[in-house]
Each structure stands twice: as C-alpha cells, then as structure tokens.
Design an enzyme around this catalytic site. Structure first.
Site, PDB file in Angstrom:
ATOM      1  N   PHE A 113       0.962  -1.460  -0.090  1.00 29.01           N
ATOM      2  CA  PHE A 113      -0.081  -0.196   0.162  1.00 29.01           C
ATOM      3  C   PHE A 113       0.999   1.343   0.171  1.00 29.01           C
ATOM      4  O   PHE A 113       2.025   1.202   0.223  1.00 29.01           O
ATOM      5  CB  PHE A 113      -0.811  -0.604   1.403  1.00 29.01           C
ATOM      6  N   GLN A 233      -8.618  14.134   4.466  1.00 25.13           N
ATOM      7  CA  GLN A 233      -7.399  13.820   3.147  1.00 25.13           C
ATOM      8  C   GLN A 233      -7.931  13.903   1.715  1.00 25.13           C
ATOM      9  O   GLN A 233      -9.391  13.206   2.083  1.00 25.13           O
ATOM     10  CB  GLN A 233      -6.628  12.323   4.018  1.00 25.13           C
ATOM     11  N   HIS A 235      -8.540  11.476  -1.397  1.00 28.90           N
ATOM     12  CA  HIS A 235      -8.378  10.240  -1.673  1.00 28.90           C
ATOM     13  C   HIS A 235      -7.865  10.483  -3.511  1.00 28.90           C
ATOM     14  O   HIS A 235      -8.971  11.235  -3.796  1.00 28.90           O
ATOM     15  CB  HIS A 235      -9.199   9.292  -1.634  1.00 28.90           C
ATOM     16  N   LEU A 245     -15.502   5.617  -3.791  1.00 32.92           N
ATOM     17  CA  LEU A 245     -13.879   5.493  -3.733  1.00 32.92           C
ATOM     18  C   LEU A 245     -13.209   4.499  -4.422  1.00 32.92           C
ATOM     19  O   LEU A 245     -14.391   2.903  -4.166  1.00 32.92           O
ATOM     20  CB  LEU A 245     -13.706   5.265  -2.304  1.00 32.92           C
ATOM     21  N   GLU A 248      -6.732   2.277  -2.585  1.00 35.69           N
ATOM     22  CA  GLU A 248      -5.410   2.272  -3.632  1.00 35.69           C
ATOM     23  C   GLU A 248      -5.132   0.861  -3.889  1.00 35.69           C
ATOM     24  O   GLU A 248      -3.602   0.748  -4.087  1.00 35.69           O
ATOM     25  CB  GLU A 248      -5.239   2.667  -1.881  1.00 35.69           C
ATOM     26  N   ARG A 281      -1.138   9.253  -0.369  1.00 32.29           N
ATOM     27  CA  ARG A 281      -1.949   9.834  -0.924  1.00 32.29           C
ATOM     28  C   ARG A 281      -1.856  11.471  -1.018  1.00 32.29           C
ATOM     29  O   ARG A 281      -2.126  12.040  -2.151  1.00 32.29           O
ATOM     30  CB  ARG A 281      -3.252   9.401   0.149  1.00 32.29           C
ATOM     31  N   HIS A 346     -12.321  12.312   1.604  1.00 35.56           N
ATOM     32  CA  HIS A 346     -12.174  10.406   2.130  1.00 35.56           C
ATOM     33  C   HIS A 346     -11.722  10.808   3.775  1.00 35.56           C
ATOM     34  O   HIS A 346     -12.928   9.636   3.883  1.00 35.56           O
ATOM     35  CB  HIS A 346     -11.325  10.552   1.635  1.00 35.56           C
ATOM     36  N   ARG A 381      -2.859  10.594   6.412  1.00 30.14           N
ATOM     37  CA  ARG A 381      -3.228   9.337   7.542  1.00 30.14           C
ATOM     38  C   ARG A 381      -2.519   8.325   6.341  1.00 30.14           C
ATOM     39  O   ARG A 381      -3.034   8.326   4.984  1.00 30.14           O
ATOM     40  CB  ARG A 381      -4.817   9.380   7.159  1.00 30.14           C
TER      41      ARG A 381
END
Lengths: 617, 292
Positions: A113, A233, A235, A245, A248, A281, A346, A381
């Site tokens: 990730f 955040q 995304h 969404l 990721e 991100r 997000h 995050r």
C-alpha cells in the site's frame, strides 16, 4: 431514562469493538446509533488493515512509516500503540471468523500500500471494511449487547464547570427516529463517541450521507478541544460523477495512473520518482490536480486509472468489488478500459482530542475512530491505517471506560498552563450567531439551577433532555423559514471550492464569510415535515448545524496553519516549517466561539525519537 | 400496513375521528396542510423548461399526517443526467420539492444496504439503479411484504430477527495454541464462502420471496445464506455446525424453499441464494445420516 454502565454512540468498527471490549471487562453496555450497525460507513472501507504480522516486518517499521506518512504531526505514543496492538487485533478478527483473503499456505494475505516499507496491508478482497463490520457485529449479536438502532444521539449530558477539564459526562440525549420519542441515556461509567467522519462538509466525498461529524461537533460544543481539523485527506482515486471510492488496492496490485498524453505522470513528471503511484495519498492527489490544472487532465476533469494489464484472473481474485463499483457508478468496464478518477474528500485526520486510551479531557467521555484524534495520522493518514485505528483504540477505550487497567497515558489532554495561545485573523465574526447568555450555557455544559451549585448525574441528563426537547419543539413548531438542505449545499460548495487540496489565504477567508452567511441563514431554519414518525427532515436539520460548526473549524485550522505539511498545502507557504509548526492546532468552543491554541507534537517514542526528515517517495 | 397485502386503510393507526386530540395533533395537521400548499407552489419553482427530465411516481404514507394516512403516489419531475440513479432522483425531489419525502439511504455505493426499494415492480437498491434504464413512469414503492413505517421506509425488525435466529456468529471448536497464530483456511474454501459473505442485509431477497410472503416464520433466503456462510467455513466448529444445521432444517427452514429463484434474481450482490439453500438441504441430509 435508560441507564447502562457504558454507552457507545455509533456502531461502526470503532464503536462495535469498544462495546465488545467493555462487555468483556464486565460492563453493562448499550450502543446507541442513528443507523443499524451493518449500515455504518466502515462497511465501505475497501483496501485493508496494516499490521506487522510477518517475518521481516516489525511494529517499529510500521511506526516509522506512519510517522513519516503523518509528516511528523502524529504523536509517537499513539502511533506506537497503533502499531504494537494492530497484529493481535487482526488475529482476533481472524479468530472471530473474518473472511480475509488467503495465501496458498492458508494464512491471511497482505499486499503493498502507499507509503509502506513492507506489504503489510491485510485484506479481504477489496471489501475489507464490509467484512470487518459484519464480523464485529456478529460478535455483538453473540454477546447479546443491547443496540438502540435508529436512535439519533443529538447531545451530550455534560456538567457545567467553567473549565472543561472539570466537566463530567454522564450520558447522552437520543431521539428515537421511528417514534419521535426523546430519551435520556445515563452512563454510569462512560460514554464512548464513535460517530465517524465529517465528509458531508464537502460535496465531492467518498463518505456516506450519514457522515456529518455529529460526535465531533457535540463534543466541541460541550467544551472538549478538537485537534488538527484542517487535516483533511483527499483520496486520489474517486469516481468523478459520484465520489465513490476506488481502492488504493488497485495501485497496490500494480494499477497505473495516466494523463491525457498517456504519460505515467507520477514518474514522468517527477512527482514521486521512487514510489510512483504508491506515493502517499496527499502526494498523488496533488499530482493529479496539477496535471488537470496544467491542461493534461482528461476532459479537463480527471485522470485514468488503468489496471487492465493485471489480467482478469488477478483482478477478479483480489479486486472484484472494484469492477462492480466502476460498472455500477461510472458505467466503465475495468477489465477492458481505464477507470476515470479524481481526488475526493475521504477522511479527517483531526477530531476530538484524546490520549492513547481514547480519553478526552472531560471525565467519562471517550472518542475513538475517525471522530477522534489521538493523533495517529498527523497531517496525512496512510492507506490501511484507518481500520486498525478502529479496532485498536476501540478496544482500548471500551476496556478503559469499563474500568480496565492501563499504564498511565503519555499523551496529555486538555489545556495546560503553558499552552500556546493562537489568534485568528478572520474577516467575519466566528461561532454562534445572535448569542445570549442562555445560549452560551446551553452550548457548554448543563447549567445548574440558579442558587444550587451542583447537579446529580441523573439531573444532568434530565436537564440535557429538557434542553433538547425545547430545541426539537422549536424546529418542529416553526411555521416557515429556510430548508436546511440549501444551507448544507452552500457550505459543501464553498468548502469544495475553497478549502480543498490547494489552499490560498484569500479563498479560506471567502469560505469563512460564506460559512457565516450560512450560519445566519441557519438561524431561520425550519422543519417542514410535521410528523413524529421517521422525521428525517428533523434529523438532517440537526445534523446540518454540526456540518456548519465543523466546516468553520476546518477552515480556521487551515487559515491558522501557515505552512505546507502533509495534506495541508498553502499557496503562500510552500515549505514545512518545523521550527514553528511541530504543534497541533487546537480549537475550544468558549462562550459560543472557537478559541485557538496549540499543543506540541510528541515525537518521543518508547525508545527512540522520530526526527523529522524530508518526506520523499 | 403494507403495500402488497392491502388492508382497509382504516386500521387502528388511522385517525378516523375528526376531533383533534391535542395541540400536537393540531400542529401536525395545520403544518401538513400548509406544507401541501407550499409543495404545489415549489413544484413549479425550478425551471426545467428545455431540460431532459424524468417523472418519478413515489409511494407516500404517514400514519399521523392526515393527508398521508391514505396511501397515495406523488409525482416529481427531476432533471435527468446520464449516470443519475433512482436514489439521486429521490434526493433531488426531497431537497427541491418536499423535505418530508422519507427514505433510508447512506453510503450511495451499494454496501450499506439501506435503500432496497420496489422500483417498477422489482426489488432493487436505489443507489445501484440507473434512472436511464427504467421505463417511464418510474414507480418507486417500499419493499413489498413488509410493514410500511412511512413513505419508502419499511420496518426491518422482522428481517433482523430472522437473521439473528440462525446464530449468525463464528464459533470454532478450538483456537490455535499460539494465540498469535491464524486458523488456516484454504483458498478454495474461502472461495466457496466468498459470495455468501457479500450479503449487505438489504432485505430485497426476503421481500421477493413468495414463501416468506405467505409464511412469516420462514427464515428466508438472507438468514439461510448467513447460516451457509458459517456452515461451509472449514474453520467453523463441528458442534456449532450441527446446532446451526438443526436450526435451518426445522419446520420454517430450508425445506420451505421451493426453488423459485426470485431471491437470486433480485440480489444486488449477485449471491446465488437459491443454490446456497439447496446446498444446505444436502448438508442437512448428510449431517442426519451421520447419526443413523
């Protein structure tokens, strides 16, 4: 009046985990939640849960990645707690039967990730949150924990001491959506807020319609400081038409981002020469918007996310849910064409200030999950760090509220004598409109009757119910006025326009002015549905006030922080200013207005200090 | 009351006595009348001239608002864009014309399971149904065979009770000695339960099922699928598996299913519900043979 040892508000991942932990500690627990638990937005989480489970990985590496990802605004004791506890919490989920994806040897699968030095994101297809939510709810059913579902908690019952640190929380006020009945819920040992994020402050968001930041706003108005609210955040991969969404995980498995010239711009335009699409991100979202703003976006609006080269077998095995989402919500077949994506709101890194046990400065009040700020995410995050936060801090707060024993917390909550006071250069007045003394008291704690100095816990709850009943009656009885939906839409529009990925002083001030106008319009809001039965008009009208308070808080934080850190980019301030800004932005609601102050970041971990380094991917 | 099992509108909930009982009732009545007048006015407000629009006909009912005690359909004109869903249309109608229009919704992406509706005669998620794919007039009703609370909101309590009747939780015989060790599960076994774990508790299947419509005690496809999810998981304990098989083979369990496949057809997550029910019938037979 209902009465329980521990009351958990909200029944997503954090709330469910807290309820289970409190019950295991011997408490009589009730969950009060505006949605049935399985409807909670945890179910929409896709990617996975970061946990150092495998040889070659360690909690220390996870902590290092998280501190770096936070751009050194995370507090090391909270970050280390997250990384130390996550493995056992993940194994606990497995032991509760969660349907993780599996490797050939039968063990749970992990994948790479963004921002991680090891592929430690433990997943269940591209629907990890759905499985986590249902697994936890199954355990709540097994234990017979009482759930008041479709009960909307609209206020906290907190005492009225001048100093928030001397206040106590004795329960909540909740509205039974089906019957229209308002009730007090007295908590003998503690109230745990687990109400999720404030995504509805924006109009292009991955968040559910229910995500209106209720817990944060209620705690804020009860005098609990809220922390780092500007850290939102965005995304990088959301569907342009709906904000749905796209995990990721697509990039984790090898999906690539392309601009209108068919360039892999993350590399070719030098945004992240090493990690490329798997940079953090904030980095990828800025890169996409830069491409779009410089004319290399597709239809000037979006970027392509291409996973076709992964092949049907791998896509179906690990990302099947993505195919459904792209088809249902954008009409695109991810197996044969690239998927259009753009950044969307997000997640809120900030929230109610807590320590690593989930405690706030108000005695008996806890906050966990996205509504809380411990802080583990700092200014950005990492993907895969939200779900472990739910289970790690949910479990800790539930246990603590029920009287479980812990080492003393290393993170302090509430203002200390040497707190740095901030000032806000706002073009408009802030806070509540048309304040009177009564309103101030109503928004702090529950005032004792004149002449008596203290209220019993039950009286505190009763008074809160009375106050809330007056508010509900006022909204229902008002004959005409403004529909909350237009107020909410105005706030969402200005936030998306002015307090987005790229932030400029002038725009932030415009947003504050727009929010002020919206606040004034809200004074005239009314509920046109007269019914007591399932009156969603009333619920949404109450939520909109929370949206207003949080929109203002987010914008204020963004204006105050004149540096570029993590997700917070400022046009006039293009560097991270460690000398000045290794500190959290704190807001405390005081006499109906936000008051700004700062508290230092804790970079000292258990056995090392995380020295801020330049952050490149 | 229910949309599909019509009762006389004069049920006990319905106010037949014109005498106003309380100030609260009077308030409700007066406000409802005013809101109705306002709605007609605002109905004409947005200028949709020249725009591509669609008409949705929405079921309305409220047990305590006089003008809505008799179920009716309201028409709303909504501007149409490619990609617009039934849920988008409902939200537009509510936010523009009538804020008392009531329906459950949350995630907008087919995972929370809140907005299962009866659209043009079949059970679908509002958020997952493209307006452009539907023939006009577009009729939007609450899920059949469930009590209507108000407008498109049905009472889900019975559905939840059935879900919980199958002991919907994992219960292994024993856990690995090393507390940090996982219970192994083969990829093939995970694959076998995969579809069954996708259930979002929307209730579409139960609403579509003829057997459930005629027999309120039938566990229904969703609950049986939940039982399948655990019974077929190789990590599940053998005692619990036996207990659960006993539950689903009782009078109102799997044997009631007449394999009409309506549940499978309407499931928004494509779960092969009928197949799972059949598999549990076989499982029940096998389990019984063991004890002969």
């Amino acid at each position: 009046m209902h009465e329980h040892d521990v009351i958990v508000v909200g029944a997503g991942g954090a709330g469910l985990r807290a309820a289970i932990a409190a019950q295991e500690e011997g408490a009589d627990v009730a969950m009060v939640t505006k949605l049935h638990p399985v409807r909670s937005h945890t179910g929409a989480a896709e990617g996975g849960i970061n946990a150092a489970l495998r040889e070659g990985d360690s909690w220390e590496d996870h902590a290092y990645d998280t501190m770096k990802g936070s751009d050194y605004l995370g507090d090391a004791p909270a970050v280390e707690t997250l990384c130390q506890d996550s493995p056992e919490e993940v194994i606990q989920l497995e032991h509760w039967g969660m349907a993780f994806s599996r490797d050939d040897d039968g063990r749970v699968s992990q994948r790479p990730f963004g921002g991680l030095s090891f592929p430690r994101t433990t997943y269940a297809g591209a629907e990890t949150g759905h499985h986590l939510l249902h697994t936890l709810y199954e355990q709540v059913v097994k234990r017979g924990i009482e759930v008041y579902d479709e009960w909307y908690v609209s206020d906290l019952a907190v005492t009225d001491a001048d100093d928030p640190e001397n206040r106590e929380c004795h329960g909540v006020v909740a509205y039974d959506i089906k019957s229209g009945e308002l009730s007090g819920f007295k908590a003998r040992d503690g109230v745990v807020l687990a109400t999720g994020g404030p995504g509805q402050v924006y109009d292009h968001t991955t968040n559910a319609v229910a995500n209106t930041g209720d817990g944060v706003a209620m705690a804020y108005r009860a005098g609990v400081p809220i922390e780092d609210m500007e850290m939102i955040q965005f995304h990088p991969t959301t569907l342009p038409s709906t904000g749905v969404l796209i995990s990721e995980g697509v990039r984790g498995e090898g999906g690539i981002l392309l601009n209108d010239d068919n360039e892999r711009f993350m590399f070719e335009h030098g945004y992240a020469n090493n990690a490329g699409e798997l940079a953090s991100r904030d980095v990828v979202s800025r890169a996409e918007l830069t491409e779009i703003n410089e004319g290399r976006g597709i239809e000037d609006e979006y970027i392509d996310l291409d996973m076709r080269h992964l092949g049907e077998e791998r896509i179906t095995d690990r990302l099947e849910n993505i195919l459904h989402l792209a088809e249902d919500f954008e009409g695109v077949d991810g197996l044969t064409e690239p998927m259009p994506v753009k950044p969307g709101q997000h997640y809120a890194m900030g929230g109610v200030e807590t320590n690593e046990h989930g405690e706030t400065c108000v005695s008996g009040l806890y906050a966990v999950g996205e509504c809380a700020c411990a802080s583990v995410h700092g200014s950005n995050r990492l993907g895969g760090n939200a779900l472990p936060e739910l289970i790690v801090f949910g479990a800790r707060a539930g246990k603590h509220a029920a009287g479980g024993e812990f080492e003393p917390a290393r993170i302090t909550v509430g203002e200390t004598g040497d707190s740095e006071i901030g000032s806000i250069d706002s073009p408009v007045q802030l806070g509540e409109v048309g304040l009177t003394r009564d309103d101030v008291a109503a928004d702090g704690g529950t005032a004792a009757a004149p002449g008596s100095s203290t209220l019993s816990p039950a009286e505190t709850v009763d008074r809160a119910v009375e106050r809330e009943r007056a508010r509900v009656d006022r909204l229902l009885n008002k004959e005409e006025g403004v529909n909350h939906a237009s107020v909410r839409a105005d706030v969402q529009k200005t936030m998306t326009q002015n307090v987005n990925v790229f932030r400029e002083e002038e725009n932030l001030k415009d947003a504050l002015a727009d929010i002020r106008v919206a606040r004034e319009r809200y004074q005239d809001v009314y509920v046109s549905d007269p019914s007591r039965t399932f009156n969603t008009d009333l619920i949404h009208t109450i939520e909109t006030r929370n949206v207003l308070d949080l929109a203002e808080a987010i914008t204020l934080g963004a204006l105050a922080r004149d540096e570029f850190r993590g997700a917070h980019w400022r046009k006039e301030h293009q560097e991270r200013k460690d000398d000045e800004w290794l500190k959290h932005t704190m807001l405390t609601w005081t006499d109906g207005e936000p008051r700004l102050w700062y508290k230092p970041v804790v970079l000292e971990g258990e056995s090392k200090t995380y020295e801020p380094k330049s952050r490149s991917y | 009351m229910s949309t599909q099992v019509p009762k006389e509108p004069e049920t006990e909930e319905v106010e037949t006595d014109p005498v106003v009982k309380s100030a609260q009732d009077r308030r409700i009545r007066e406000k409802a009348e005013r809101t109705a007048r306002e709605r007609v006015k605002t109905d004409e407000a947005p200028d949709l001239e020249g725009e591509d629009t669609r008409v949705i006909k929405v079921f309305r009912y409220d047990p305590e608002v006089p003008e809505k005690q008799e179920p009716r359909f309201d028409e709303f004109h909504v501007p149409f864009d490619k990609g617009m869903t039934v849920l988008d249309a409902l939200m537009y109608a509510r936010d523009t014309y009538d804020s008392s229009l009531t329906f459950r919704h949350s995630c907008r992406q087919a995972v929370c399971g809140s907005d299962a509706l009866f659209v043009n005669g079949s059970q679908r998620l509002g958020c997952q149904t493209q307006l452009g794919d539907l023939d006009e007039p577009i009729r939007i009703e609450p899920l059949p065979h469930q009590d209507v609370v108000k407008d498109l909101v049905v009472d889900m309590q019975h559905f939840y009770e059935q879900m919980e009747a199958v002991d919907p939780f994992f219960d292994p015989d024993d856990l690995p000695a090393d507390e940090m060790a996982e219970q192994a599960q083969t990829r093939a076994n995970r694959e076998k339960i995969k579809m069954s774990t996708r259930c979002i508790w929307c209730g579409a299947c139960m609403s579509s099922c003829n057997i459930a419509a005629g027999n309120n005690d039938y566990l229904g496809p969703a609950a049986i699928n939940k039982a399948y999810r655990f019974a077929m998981d190789e990590r599940e304990g053998s005692d619990k598996k036996r207990e659960r098989i006993e539950i689903i083979e009782r009078e109102n369990g799997v044997w009631r299913c007449q394999t009409q496949f309506s549940c499978t057809e309407v499931c928004p997550k494509d779960i092969p519900l009928t197949e799972h029910i059949q598999a549990l019938k076989r499982e029940a037979v096998k389990e019984n043979l063991k004890f002969w």
